[in-house]
Design a protein around this motif. Structure first.
Motif, PDB file in Angstrom:
ATOM      1  N   VAL A  83       0.899  -1.030  -0.016  1.00 15.09           N
ATOM      2  CA  VAL A  83      -0.231  -0.126   0.242  1.00 15.09           C
ATOM      3  C   VAL A  83       0.543   1.479  -0.071  1.00 15.09           C
ATOM      4  CG1 VAL A  83      -1.404   1.410   1.121  1.00 15.09           C
ATOM      5  CG2 VAL A  83      -1.557  -1.275   0.972  1.00 15.09           C
ATOM      6  N   VAL A  84       0.094   2.228  -0.903  1.00 14.12           N
ATOM      7  CA  VAL A  84       1.196   3.028  -0.626  1.00 14.12           C
ATOM      8  C   VAL A  84       1.157   4.217   0.441  1.00 14.12           C
ATOM      9  CG1 VAL A  84       1.317   6.115  -1.760  1.00 14.12           C
ATOM     10  CG2 VAL A  84       1.059   3.979  -3.076  1.00 14.12           C
ATOM     11  N   ALA A  85       2.314   4.311   1.494  1.00 12.65           N
ATOM     12  CA  ALA A  85       2.673   4.797   2.229  1.00 12.65           C
ATOM     13  C   ALA A  85       3.042   6.609   1.987  1.00 12.65           C
ATOM     14  CB  ALA A  85       3.028   3.976   3.477  1.00 12.65           C
ATOM     15  N   GLU A  86       3.753   7.013   1.324  1.00 12.96           N
ATOM     16  CA  GLU A  86       4.356   8.044   1.322  1.00 12.96           C
ATOM     17  C   GLU A  86       4.522   8.549   0.127  1.00 12.96           C
ATOM     18  OE1 GLU A  86       7.539  11.423   3.314  1.00 12.96           O
ATOM     19  OE2 GLU A  86       7.691   8.925   3.450  1.00 12.96           O
ATOM     20  N   ALA A  87       3.644   9.957  -0.517  1.00 10.53           N
ATOM     21  CA  ALA A  87       4.242  10.354  -2.009  1.00 10.53           C
ATOM     22  C   ALA A  87       5.360  11.387  -1.490  1.00 10.53           C
ATOM     23  CB  ALA A  87       3.334   9.884  -2.350  1.00 10.53           C
ATOM     24  N   ARG A  92       0.897  10.876  -8.799  1.00  9.08           N
ATOM     25  CA  ARG A  92       0.370  10.598  -9.045  1.00  9.08           C
ATOM     26  C   ARG A  92      -0.633   9.880  -7.948  1.00  9.08           C
ATOM     27  NH1 ARG A  92      -0.795   5.780 -11.764  1.00  9.08           N
ATOM     28  NH2 ARG A  92       0.977   5.215 -12.915  1.00  9.08           N
ATOM     29  N   LEU A  93      -0.216   8.545  -7.450  1.00 12.12           N
ATOM     30  CA  LEU A  93      -1.286   7.524  -6.735  1.00 12.12           C
ATOM     31  C   LEU A  93      -1.281   8.604  -5.725  1.00 12.12           C
ATOM     32  CD1 LEU A  93       0.541   4.451  -7.650  1.00 12.12           C
ATOM     33  CD2 LEU A  93      -1.407   5.116  -8.164  1.00 12.12           C
ATOM     34  N   ALA A  94      -2.304   7.912  -4.621  1.00  8.30           N
ATOM     35  CA  ALA A  94      -2.715   8.635  -3.053  1.00  8.30           C
ATOM     36  C   ALA A  94      -1.817   7.335  -2.266  1.00  8.30           C
ATOM     37  CB  ALA A  94      -4.228   8.736  -3.783  1.00  8.30           C
TER      38      ALA A  94
END
Length: 376
Positions: A83-87, A92-94
């Protein structure tokens, strides 16, 4: 299991590097250990992904047994979901997006990418990439740029593919390597058609994925071949119509099931000269051999010039399933969710990160299909 530890916030309130647990090899043949490593702050175009599950793949084993030229210390793992945890900036992904990792992201600008062959992208040549550091301050290297047998990774956004939510993590982890490689070899490289016959040599995670894809493609004779009788039930569950031991009777057994001709398609999923030659012998005149396994550079394959001419067989490789992961991984995830692609036979068991070294030992002994490490 506790998640990644965040250090105290800097006085400026800006982001700080993250310390996580990861499976590290300190050298070729060295004992695998779970260590603490420091990940950098995601920069422009980068994401930090919290890993929920990662597969134990033979390519990782090749990094530490000398088959592939690797740099150390090395975080293992390249087949994972999370899961994306930090951008970082310009992404572009949240945060919170479920994803699969892509160990061969295409640049979309080189000669091969512009010819719609992203699996041969010129940017994907290094087996390891330097990023982060060990807890004792040594520059760290990542398997195929990912180092995914860790609680988290920091990677370029093009190495991350958004997938639908709901797939069990142990199955989603396999989408970006074993599943894509095996399914792509059948559908993209060999283009197996309904009613054709198939033999698959080597029944690890990729070989079982090839069996599953051959059944899905409508092949009617699907012969699974391995040196271990213990693979029989796995093969039949994955879609094989027959299981055959790889011994001196193999060619006769295959021809007995194909009206004396041999199979239309043979898939070699081991990566050895001996099994490539075996696949060649199992294939009918005018048929095709697809090499899926990655072998050593000094393991030479010898075929007779007259045999090549007379048999009219095709010998080719399938790199990463001849696939475009950005398009095909979400499609495979949806197929797994709607039940048209059954991934459950590919998973032999789920273990913790601390148990990952033992899973590598099982892999080296040829036990099971895919062992998956849970990090959730």
């Amino acid at each position: 299991m506790s998640g990644p530890e965040l250090p105290p916030a800097a006085p400026t309130g800006g982001p700080e590097p993250v310390t996580v647990r990861a499976l590290v090899a300190r050298g070729s043949g060295a004992e695998l250990r779970v260590e603490r490593v420091r990940l950098p702050v995601p920069g422009p175009g980068e994401l930090r992904v919290r890993i929920t599950a990662a597969g134990v793949c033979h390519s990782d084993l090749s990094m530490v047994n000398g088959t592939l030229a690797a740099r150390f210390p090395l975080v293992l793992g390249h087949e994972a979901t999370g899961v994306v945890a930090e951008a970082g900036p310009n992404t572009r992904l949240a945060v919170g997006t479920p994803v699969a990792l892509n160990w061969a992201p295409a640049c979309r600008a080189c000669w091969w990418c512009l010819r719609d062959e992203p699996w041969l992208c010129a940017a994907n040549t290094a087996p390891t990439v330097a990023r982060g550091e060990t807890d004792d301050g040594i520059r760290l290297h990542l398997t195929l740029g990912l180092g995914a047998l860790a609680e988290a990774v920091v990677v370029p956004e093009n190495a991350v593919i958004a997938i639908p939510a709901g797939l069990p993590p142990e199955q989603a982890a396999l989408l970006g390597c074993a599943v894509l490689t095996g399914v792509g070899a059948v559908g993209n490289t060999a283009r197996v058609a309904p009613g054709e016959s198939v033999a698959v040599i080597g029944l690890g995670g990729v070989g079982l994925a090839v069996l599953t894809a051959a059944r899905r493609a409508g092949a009617t004779t699907i012969l699974a071949v391995d040196v271990a009788e213990a693979k029989r039930e796995l093969a039949l569950a994955a879609g094989a119509t027959d299981f055959l031991l790889s011994d001196d009777r193999l060619s006769r057994e295959v021809r007995g099931r194909t009206e004396g001709r041999g199979v239309d398609h043979a898939f070699e999923c081991v990566g050895r000269a001996t099994t490539i030659r075996a696949a060649w012998r199992l294939t009918r005149r005018g048929g095709a051999v697809t090499v899926v396994g990655m072998g050593a550079k000094d393991d030479m394959v010898s075929l007779g010039a007259l045999d090549i001419f007379h048999s009219a067989r095709t010998l080719r490789s399938s790199v990463y399933g001849s696939s475009d992961p950005d398009r095909e991984v979400p499609e495979l995830a949806r197929a797994a969710l709607d039940g048209t692609l059954d991934l459950s036979p590919l998973v032999s068991g789920v273990v913790s990160l601390d148990e990952a070294p033992a899973a590598f030992d099982r892999l080296a002994r040829g036990e099971g299909a895919r062992w998956v490490v849970s990090l959730d």
